[in-house]
Every structure is written in C-alpha cells, then in structure tokens.
Scaffold this motif. Sequence first.
Motif, mmCIF file in Angstrom:
data_model
loop_
_atom_site.group_PDB
_atom_site.id
_atom_site.type_symbol
_atom_site.label_atom_id
_atom_site.label_comp_id
_atom_site.label_asym_id
_atom_site.label_seq_id
_atom_site.Cartn_x
_atom_site.Cartn_y
_atom_site.Cartn_z
ATOM 1 N N MET A 1 0.761 -1.135 -0.029
ATOM 2 C CA MET A 1 0.098 -0.048 -0.075
ATOM 3 C C MET A 1 0.809 1.242 -0.063
ATOM 4 O O MET A 1 1.998 1.323 0.567
ATOM 5 C CB MET A 1 -0.813 0.271 1.200
ATOM 6 C CG MET A 1 -1.808 0.933 1.261
ATOM 7 S SD MET A 1 -3.348 0.648 2.304
ATOM 8 C CE MET A 1 -2.729 1.467 3.973
ATOM 9 N N SER A 2 0.407 2.199 -0.757
ATOM 10 C CA SER A 2 1.298 3.479 -0.941
ATOM 11 C C SER A 2 1.188 4.180 0.491
ATOM 12 O O SER A 2 0.173 4.211 1.283
ATOM 13 C CB SER A 2 0.832 4.469 -1.899
ATOM 14 O OG SER A 2 -0.643 4.615 -1.680
ATOM 15 N N GLU A 3 2.426 5.166 0.912
ATOM 16 C CA GLU A 3 2.135 5.834 2.076
ATOM 17 C C GLU A 3 1.188 7.261 1.819
ATOM 18 O O GLU A 3 1.076 7.741 0.808
ATOM 19 C CB GLU A 3 3.527 6.547 2.330
ATOM 20 C CG GLU A 3 4.522 5.332 2.666
ATOM 21 C CD GLU A 3 4.403 4.682 3.927
ATOM 22 O OE1 GLU A 3 3.700 5.632 5.017
ATOM 23 O OE2 GLU A 3 4.349 3.427 4.244
ATOM 24 N N LEU A 4 0.306 7.468 2.985
ATOM 25 C CA LEU A 4 -0.528 8.563 3.093
ATOM 26 C C LEU A 4 0.292 9.664 3.339
ATOM 27 O O LEU A 4 1.142 9.649 4.104
ATOM 28 C CB LEU A 4 -1.529 8.389 3.889
ATOM 29 C CG LEU A 4 -2.590 7.224 3.560
ATOM 30 C CD1 LEU A 4 -3.483 6.779 4.790
ATOM 31 C CD2 LEU A 4 -3.182 7.503 2.289
ATOM 32 N N PRO A 5 -0.003 10.793 2.843
ATOM 33 C CA PRO A 5 0.588 12.084 3.373
ATOM 34 C C PRO A 5 0.254 12.250 4.825
ATOM 35 O O PRO A 5 -0.863 11.830 5.303
ATOM 36 C CB PRO A 5 -0.065 13.270 2.571
ATOM 37 C CG PRO A 5 -1.375 12.488 2.079
ATOM 38 C CD PRO A 5 -0.978 11.278 2.026
ATOM 39 N N GLU A 6 1.082 12.867 5.486
ATOM 40 C CA GLU A 6 1.214 12.967 7.055
ATOM 41 C C GLU A 6 0.054 14.104 7.202
ATOM 42 O O GLU A 6 -0.772 13.862 8.216
ATOM 43 C CB GLU A 6 2.494 13.442 7.671
ATOM 44 C CG GLU A 6 3.529 12.275 7.693
ATOM 45 C CD GLU A 6 4.482 12.823 8.513
ATOM 46 O OE1 GLU A 6 4.537 13.570 9.370
ATOM 47 O OE2 GLU A 6 5.679 12.089 8.298
ATOM 48 N N GLU A 7 -0.047 15.248 6.465
ATOM 49 C CA GLU A 7 -1.200 16.051 6.663
ATOM 50 C C GLU A 7 -1.642 16.432 5.550
ATOM 51 O O GLU A 7 -0.973 16.743 4.302
ATOM 52 C CB GLU A 7 -0.580 17.211 7.433
ATOM 53 C CG GLU A 7 0.012 16.993 8.978
ATOM 54 C CD GLU A 7 0.446 18.034 9.770
ATOM 55 O OE1 GLU A 7 0.322 19.489 9.054
ATOM 56 O OE2 GLU A 7 0.869 17.952 10.850
ATOM 57 N N THR A 8 -3.026 17.021 5.275
ATOM 58 C CA THR A 8 -3.580 17.488 4.120
ATOM 59 C C THR A 8 -3.601 18.997 4.145
ATOM 60 O O THR A 8 -4.017 19.639 3.226
ATOM 61 C CB THR A 8 -4.836 16.888 4.092
ATOM 62 O OG1 THR A 8 -5.980 17.072 4.973
ATOM 63 C CG2 THR A 8 -4.761 15.214 3.604
ATOM 64 N N GLY A 9 -3.541 19.562 5.204
ATOM 65 C CA GLY A 9 -4.042 20.834 5.655
ATOM 66 C C GLY A 9 -5.398 21.214 6.184
ATOM 67 O O GLY A 9 -5.560 22.167 6.411
ATOM 68 N N ASP A 10 -6.124 20.073 6.205
ATOM 69 C CA ASP A 10 -7.567 20.114 6.971
ATOM 70 C C ASP A 10 -7.582 19.006 7.988
ATOM 71 O O ASP A 10 -7.582 17.892 7.805
ATOM 72 C CB ASP A 10 -8.568 20.078 5.919
ATOM 73 C CG ASP A 10 -10.046 20.119 6.645
ATOM 74 O OD1 ASP A 10 -10.237 19.452 7.391
ATOM 75 O OD2 ASP A 10 -10.567 20.834 5.951
ATOM 76 N N GLU A 11 -7.604 19.553 9.288
ATOM 77 C CA GLU A 11 -7.687 18.753 10.266
ATOM 78 C C GLU A 11 -8.821 17.786 10.247
ATOM 79 O O GLU A 11 -8.571 16.424 10.808
ATOM 80 C CB GLU A 11 -7.922 19.451 11.883
ATOM 81 C CG GLU A 11 -6.746 20.161 12.115
ATOM 82 C CD GLU A 11 -7.000 20.953 13.355
ATOM 83 O OE1 GLU A 11 -8.088 20.870 14.009
ATOM 84 O OE2 GLU A 11 -6.234 21.892 13.642
ATOM 85 N N ARG A 12 -9.931 17.768 9.701
ATOM 86 C CA ARG A 12 -11.007 16.837 9.630
ATOM 87 C C ARG A 12 -10.695 15.765 8.767
ATOM 88 O O ARG A 12 -10.810 14.760 8.934
ATOM 89 C CB ARG A 12 -12.272 17.685 9.186
ATOM 90 C CG ARG A 12 -12.801 18.681 10.113
ATOM 91 C CD ARG A 12 -13.969 19.468 9.620
ATOM 92 N NE ARG A 12 -13.071 20.252 8.547
ATOM 93 C CZ ARG A 12 -13.975 21.116 7.773
ATOM 94 N NH1 ARG A 12 -14.945 21.635 7.985
ATOM 95 N NH2 ARG A 12 -13.071 21.997 6.823
ATOM 96 N N VAL A 13 -10.144 16.184 7.652
ATOM 97 C CA VAL A 13 -9.453 15.072 6.510
ATOM 98 C C VAL A 13 -8.277 14.348 7.251
ATOM 99 O O VAL A 13 -8.388 13.381 7.193
ATOM 100 C CB VAL A 13 -9.249 15.791 5.141
ATOM 101 C CG1 VAL A 13 -8.561 14.894 4.163
ATOM 102 C CG2 VAL A 13 -10.341 16.778 4.628
ATOM 103 N N ASP A 14 -7.497 14.933 7.789
ATOM 104 C CA ASP A 14 -6.446 14.371 8.467
ATOM 105 C C ASP A 14 -6.954 13.199 9.417
ATOM 106 O O ASP A 14 -6.368 12.240 9.619
ATOM 107 C CB ASP A 14 -5.541 15.335 9.082
ATOM 108 C CG ASP A 14 -4.659 16.240 8.237
ATOM 109 O OD1 ASP A 14 -4.686 15.884 6.919
ATOM 110 O OD2 ASP A 14 -4.189 17.294 8.643
#
Length: 52
Positions: free
Chosen positions: A1-14
């Motif tokens: 599985m690919s790595e997910l970004p640590e943060e998207t910039g939106d706390e709810r999405v994170d």
Amino acid sequence: MSELPEETGDERVDAVLAGLARLAELPVSDHVAVFDEAFSGLETTLGAVDAQ
C-alpha cells in the motif's frame, strides 16, 4: 500500500485518513467497514465545506 501524506492541511480530513492506518492491523474482511467509515467522514467534511 502506498504511504499516505502526513497532513492534508485540513484537520477533519487528516483525522479521517488517520483512521485508515487501522487497515494494517485488521483482516481483509474488515476493510470494507473501515473504508465505509472513511468515505462517510470525508462526505460529511465535504458537506460542511459546501455549507459555508
């Protein structure tokens, strides 16, 4: 599985994406429930953005 970004910039999405980390610990038969939960969380977040 690919790595997910640590943060998207939106706390709810994170928070939703962080829940996907559970997949590695669960049997494949339980993955659908986790994906359904993530989809629902992202859908709710998107709805909140649209309402602003």
